[in-house]
Design an enzyme around this catalytic site. Structure first.
Site, PDB file in Angstrom:
ATOM      1  N   SER A 174       0.955  -1.213   0.103  1.00 49.40           N
ATOM      2  CA  SER A 174       0.026  -0.100  -0.009  1.00 49.40           C
ATOM      3  C   SER A 174       0.882   1.193  -0.065  1.00 49.40           C
ATOM      4  CB  SER A 174      -0.947  -0.088   0.936  1.00 49.40           C
ATOM      5  OG  SER A 174      -1.961   0.995   1.053  1.00 49.40           O
ATOM      6  N   ASP A 431      -9.255  -2.158  -6.258  1.00 49.55           N
ATOM      7  CA  ASP A 431      -8.709  -1.611  -4.961  1.00 49.55           C
ATOM      8  C   ASP A 431      -9.555  -0.290  -4.751  1.00 49.55           C
ATOM      9  OD1 ASP A 431      -7.000  -0.475  -3.098  1.00 49.55           O
ATOM     10  OD2 ASP A 431      -5.251  -1.446  -4.220  1.00 49.55           O
ATOM     11  N   HIS A 459      -7.576  -4.908  -1.569  1.00 50.53           N
ATOM     12  CA  HIS A 459      -6.416  -4.368  -1.042  1.00 50.53           C
ATOM     13  C   HIS A 459      -5.391  -5.083  -0.131  1.00 50.53           C
ATOM     14  CE1 HIS A 459      -3.793  -0.492  -0.947  1.00 50.53           C
ATOM     15  NE2 HIS A 459      -3.948  -0.654   0.535  1.00 50.53           N
TER      16      HIS A 459
END
Length: 482
Positions: A174, A431, A459
């Site tokens: 991320s 996502d 995600h």
């Protein structure tokens, strides 16, 4: 092109090791680095990390040369998501087993301001002076400073390594992927390879463009939520009305507002996020129905979902991660885009600047009352600095950071275009936090990037589907593409 930065090795302050059940040897490391790597007189910070290797007892004792090789295995450095989060314990980390099995030494490095690395907190900020002094301090906690710390640590830890082992590998989840792309821009000479999961940052986009794209995915996730839990249309409105009328406090002292309630949409983009939100709403609604108030148990559980009080960097610096260079300001982009969308999207009416936009007084049969209230996603609003205790005294500081328009560049697009470090990325079509189209754009902008893209993972797949994600990433590295 970004100017070359000369980095001095970090100073190792402390090194202690212990054995963790599960055959792990964990060495706790504390380093000292400058607050400002370009101005060594500006003070210092501590950086904390955990170095992880296998602990075993060989059948035949290792020779000195074998021991030297064993203890100088190439590093794989994990870069956590966020911004604003430290690392989990090695025995609880999804990357530990794979990294060690593949012959790496794993390094879990807490970014400056997070975990045990001089963590940001409001009482400490208050000792620095007023809002401007606090803002100036916080400007040093973005990805550009994080990678300078990491490079300083690399120079320290590998000082006596053979040349073949001085470079290290990095793994960004991320926001950690955003940091990794900054690392590729600033210090590619220190990197052997880069792994990214949900971290192909929108390197060519402004904060406004990012949030315009992300709201579309947030609306889609809300639609999915209310299809799955249609009964929550009324429950969410009931809880929101109670909050509007009663203005209750949460156990931690913060104001429980509609904005704070709908902020749990942050969880929607993760595996199991819809069910987690439903369980939370169900508990709140049933408390109100049975008791006429929200119990401590429900309030405390709710507080734990959004960590702005315990990880304030997430709130105060979040929009700045999308600002790549001077002449740009984030200027509460998520709020500005949301208010515009609220004019045509009834589910976001609570973001409207019109006081009557959220009206509970109409009859239950009216179309307004049947309209679902949409949760927000990874958006930070000015109102959050009124309802979180840790953020309230940072409000003026946050305003200064939102208006600041002289940020250093995070990404060198020219350097990324001629990149020679292998990049292996997992990207998720669904996502909610990193727009898939922007991710594809970035993959094309970073030379040598190989991408595993899927529409059947979210995600948080690195944690929820660890073996699948890591298996695909290492296939990208190990397999040959004809």
């Amino acid at each position: 092109m970004m100017a070359a930065q000369v980095i001095r090795p970090a100073r190792l302050l402390n090194r202690t090791a212990h054995i963790v059940p599960g055959q792990l040897r964990v060495t706790e490391l504390t380093f000292e680095v400058p607050l400002n790597h370009s101005n060594l007189s500006a003070g210092n910070l501590k950086i904390f990390g955990r170095q992880v290797t296998k602990h075993d007892t060989p059948i035949v004792p290792r020779t000195d040369s074998e021991l030297e090789e064993y203890h100088r295995r190439p590093y794989l450095v994990y870069l956590e998501g966020g911004p604003g989060f430290g690392n989990r314990e090695p025995q609880d980390h999804q990357l530990t087993k794979t990294a060690l099995d593949r012959g790496y030494t794993l390094l879990l490095l807490d970014y400056r301001g997070t975990g045990l690395s001089t963590p940001i907190n409001q009482p400490h900020l208050a000792t620095l002076g007023g809002p401007q002094q606090q803002a100036d301090y916080l400007k040093r906690f973005r990805a550009d400073s994080i990678v300078q710390d990491a490079e300083a640590v690399r120079l320290c830890l590998t000082a006596d390594y053979p040349e073949t082992h001085k470079k290290w590998s990095i793994f960004g989840q991320s926001y950690g992927g955003f940091v990794a792309l900054t690392y590729l821009s600033q210090f590619p000479q220190g990197l052997r390879e880069v792994f990214l999961t949900g971290g192909l940052a929108p390197v060519k986009r402004t904060a406004q463009e990012v949030y315009t794209a992300l709201y579309k995915k947030v609306i889609q996730r809300n639609e999915a939520y209310y299809r799955k839990f249609p009964e929550d249309v009324g429950r969410v409105r009931k809880v929101a009305q109670y909050l509007d009328e009663k203005s209750p406090r949460l156990p931690g002292g913060g104001q429980f507002t509609v904005e704070r309630l709908l902020g749990i949409g942050l969880c929607m983009g993760m595996n199991g996020g819809l069910d987690l939100i439903h369980s939370t709403i169900l508990k709140l609604a049933m408390d109100i129905e049975q008791f006429g108030f929200i119990t401590r148990a429900a309030g405390a559980a709710f507080e734990g979902l959004i960590p702005f009080d315990t990880n304030p960097i997430y709130a105060v610096l979040h929009e700045s991660i999308y600002v790549n260079g001077p002449g740009l300001a984030s200027d509460w982009a998520a709020h500005r885009v949301g208010k515009t969308l609220a004019e045509s999207e009834p589910g976001l009416s609570w973001l409207s600047s019109v006081p009557q936009a959220l009206d509970y007084s109409s009859s239950s049969s009216s179309s307004t009352n049947q309209q679902p209230l949409y949760f927000s996603g990874e958006m930070v609003y000015p109102a959050h600095f009124d309802c979180y205790p840790e953020l309230k005294d940072m409000k003026e500081t946050a305003e200064l950071l939102a208006k600041h328009d002289d940020w250093p560049r995070l990404y060198d697009l020219d350097q990324l275009a001629r990149n020679e470090v292998p990049v292996y990325a997992a990207s998720y079509v669904e996502d909610m936090y990193v727009d898939a189209d922007f991710a594809r754009e970035t993959a094309k902008a970073v030379r040598g990037t190989k991408v595993f893209e899927t529409n059947v993972m979210y995600h948080g797949a690195l944690r929820a589907k660890t073996d699948e994600v890591l298996g695909q990433l290492f296939k990208l590295r190990d397999d040959t593409l004809d």
